[in-house]
Design an enzyme around this catalytic site. Structure first.
Site, PDB file in Angstrom:
ATOM      1  N   SER A   5       0.597  -1.295   0.076  1.00 18.94           N
ATOM      2  CA  SER A   5      -0.485   0.462  -0.002  1.00 18.94           C
ATOM      3  C   SER A   5       0.901   1.542  -0.256  1.00 18.94           C
ATOM      4  CB  SER A   5      -0.884   0.081   1.124  1.00 18.94           C
ATOM      5  OG  SER A   5      -1.845   1.134   1.426  1.00 18.94           O
ATOM      6  N   TYR A  31      -2.165   5.374  -4.000  1.00 16.23           N
ATOM      7  CA  TYR A  31      -3.423   6.660  -3.801  1.00 16.23           C
ATOM      8  C   TYR A  31      -3.069   7.668  -4.636  1.00 16.23           C
ATOM      9  CZ  TYR A  31      -5.606   3.773  -0.154  1.00 16.23           C
ATOM     10  OH  TYR A  31      -6.564   2.817   0.521  1.00 16.23           O
ATOM     11  N   THR A  80      -6.843   2.671  -6.724  1.00 15.42           N
ATOM     12  CA  THR A  80      -7.176   2.416  -5.496  1.00 15.42           C
ATOM     13  C   THR A  80      -8.535   3.417  -6.135  1.00 15.42           C
ATOM     14  OG1 THR A  80      -6.544   1.454  -3.595  1.00 15.42           O
ATOM     15  CG2 THR A  80      -7.915   2.349  -3.440  1.00 15.42           C
ATOM     16  N   LYS A  87      -8.958  -1.106  -8.848  1.00 20.33           N
ATOM     17  CA  LYS A  87      -9.594  -1.932  -7.587  1.00 20.33           C
ATOM     18  C   LYS A  87     -10.613  -0.506  -6.526  1.00 20.33           C
ATOM     19  CE  LYS A  87      -7.795  -3.254  -2.943  1.00 20.33           C
ATOM     20  NZ  LYS A  87      -8.681  -2.577  -1.632  1.00 20.33           N
ATOM     21  N   HIS A 109     -13.590  -2.406  -0.650  1.00 22.82           N
ATOM     22  CA  HIS A 109     -12.735  -1.639   0.391  1.00 22.82           C
ATOM     23  C   HIS A 109     -13.137  -2.490   1.714  1.00 22.82           C
ATOM     24  CE1 HIS A 109      -9.395   1.724   0.280  1.00 22.82           C
ATOM     25  NE2 HIS A 109      -9.595   1.499   1.543  1.00 22.82           N
TER      26      HIS A 109
END
Length: 374
Positions: free
Chosen positions: A122, A146, A172, A241, A265
Site C-alpha cells: 500500500s 493512492y 485504488t 481496484k 474496500h
C-alpha cells in the site's frame, strides 16, 4: 488513540498460532492491539451494515458436495500475470500494518514470501520500500497507489515502486474521500507513525494525521485518463481496484486496465453498498475473461475462496485476517493464517470434487432462495 497519546504500543511477539477459523482471530486480536489501532483495522463505514453484508453475501450461493470425482490431494497452485503462486489468494493492500505489529509491513511481507504468494504494497504503508523488500526477500510484489494531486509526484512514486520490483500497479479508485468510519470518529483516531512512501504529498509525514486529512491531500478527481497515464508511464499491468459495477469494469478495460479488482474496500467506503460477493457474477460476465479478476472484501473461509473462483474471480485477496494473525504472532502468525486458508481450501476442493483451481472455476453453485436465513 488521540493526539494526547505519547506512544503506540503495538504487539511484538513472534510465534505460530493455531487457527480454528478466522472469525475468532478478530476477538483475539482485540485483546492485544491498542484500542484505536484495532478499531481502525476492524472497523467499517457507518454502523457497519455493509461489513455484515459482505459476510452474509456468501450465503446467497452455496456449494454442491460432489461424489466419486476421482480426486485426491488437490492442487491449490495457480498462476496470475506470470506469477506462479501456492494458492489462489494474495495479500491485499492495507495501510498501516504497524498498528497490528511492531514489524509493520516487513512482517507481513515475510509471511507472504515464506508462504509463496504475492504481496500488495500500500502507498499508505508505515514502512519504506526498502524495509518491505527486506521482508519479501525477492518475493513478488504489486504496488497500490493512492494518487497525489500532482501528476509528477505520481510518476515519481510509480518509478520508485517499479525500481523496487513491483510487477503490477493497483489503482485504488474508490477512495477519493474517506468513508464515514464511526469507530475512528468516536476514537478521534490519528496515525501514530508516518507514511514514508506518500509523505511527499502530505502536509506532514502522516504521524498525528486523521484519515480525512490524508485522503484530503490525495487526488479526488480520478478519471479514465488516469488509468491510461498510469499504464503508459509505468509500463506495468494496472488493476483498477474498487469495482462494484459492470460498467466501471468495462470502462477500465477499455482505458487500458490489465485487471479488474472487485472490492468494496472491506466495507470501509460507501455505506449501504452491496455485499461485495453479490456484485461479482455480473462483473465477471461483463469482463468475459478479457482480463484477470481479483476479488476481495469478506473472505474468511476456504468456502469463500471457492465460491469467488466459481463466480468468475481468478484469485482472491486477503486482508483483515492476515493482519489479525500478524498482531497475534508477527510474521509467523500471519503465515499461520495463510496456511489455514490453504488447508481449508484443500478440504473444500476434496469435498466438491475439484482436483485443481481450474476445477474450482468450473463449479456450479446452488442459488439459495432463502438468503442469509437459510
Amino acid at each position: 488513540m488521540n493526539n494526547n497519546d505519547i506512544e503506540y504500543n503495538a504487539p511484538s511477539e513472534i510465534k505460530y498460532i493455531d487457527v480454528v477459523n478466522t472469525y475468532d482471530l478478530e476477538e483475539e486480536a482485540s485483546k492485544v492491539v491498542p484500542h484505536g489501532g484495532f478499531n481502525y483495522i476492524a472497523g467499517a463505514s457507518g454502523d457497519e451494515w455493509t461489513k455484515r453484508a459482505n459476510d452474509r453475501a456468501w450465503k446467497h450461493k452455496l456449494l454442491y458436495p460432489r461424489l466419486a470425482q476421482d480426486v485426491e490431494a488437490p492442487d491449490t497452485s495457480t498462476e496470475i500475470l506470470g506469477h506462479k503462486i501456492k494458492a489462489p489468494f494474495i495479500m491485499a493492500p492495507i495501510a498501516a500494518h504497524g498498528l497490528a505489529h511492531t514489524t509493520k509491513e516487513a512482517g507481513t511481507a515475510r509471511a507472504v514470501s515464506e508462504f509463496g504468494t504475492i504481496m500488495s504494497i500500500s502507498a499508505y504503508s508505515g514502512a519504506t520500500f526498502e524495509e518491505i523488500s527486506e521482508g519479501l526477500n525477492g518475493g513478488p510484489r504489486w504496488f497500490q497507489i493512492y494518487m497525489a494531486k500532482d501528476d509528477q509526484q505520481n510518476r515519481d512514486i510509480l518509478d520508485e515502486a517499479k525500481s523496487d520490483g513491483a510487477t503490477a500497479i493497483i489503482l485504488t479508485a474508490d477512495s477519493t474521500v474517506s468513508g464515514n468510519r464511526d469507530r475512528d470518529v468516536k476514537n478521534k483516531f490519528v496515525y501514530p507513525f508516518g507514511m514514508p512512501i506518500v509523505q511527499r504529498y502530505l502536509r506532514g509525514t502522516a504521524e498525528g494525521m486523521s484519515l480525512n486529512n490524508i485522503y484530503g491531500a490525495s487526488k479526488q478527481k480520478i478519471s479514465p485518463r488516469d488509468i491510461e497515464e498510469i499504464a503508459g508511464h509505468s509500463g506495468l499491468p494496472v488493476f483498477v481496484k474498487g469495482i462494484q459495477h459492470p460498467e466501471d469494469a468495462d470502462m477500465a478495460i477499455k482505458r487500458g486496465a490489465s485487471g479488474i479488482w472487485v472490492s468494496n474496500h472491506g466495507a470501509r467506503q460507501l455505506y449501504e453498498a452491496p455485499g461485495s460477493f453479490d456484485t461479482l457474477p455480473a462483473i465477471a460476465e461483463r469482463v468475459n475473461k478479457r482480463v484477470p479478476i481479483v476479488f476481495d472484501s469478506g473472505v474468511r473461509r476456504g468456502e469463500h475462496v471457492a465460491k469467488a473462483l466459481a463466480s468468475g474471480a481468478d484469485v482472491v485477496a486477503l486482508g483483515r485476517p492476515v493482519l489479525f494473525g500478524l498482531a497475534l504472532g508477527g510474521w509467523q502468525g500471519a503465515y499461520s493464517v495463510l496456511d489455514y486458508f490453504q488447508k481449508d481450501l484443500t478440504r473444500v476442493m476434496q469435498l466438491t470434487g475439484s482436483q485443481n483451481v481450474e476445477d474450482l472455476k468450473g463449479l456450479d453453485l446452488f442459488d439459495n432462495p432463502y438468503g442469509y436465513e437459510y
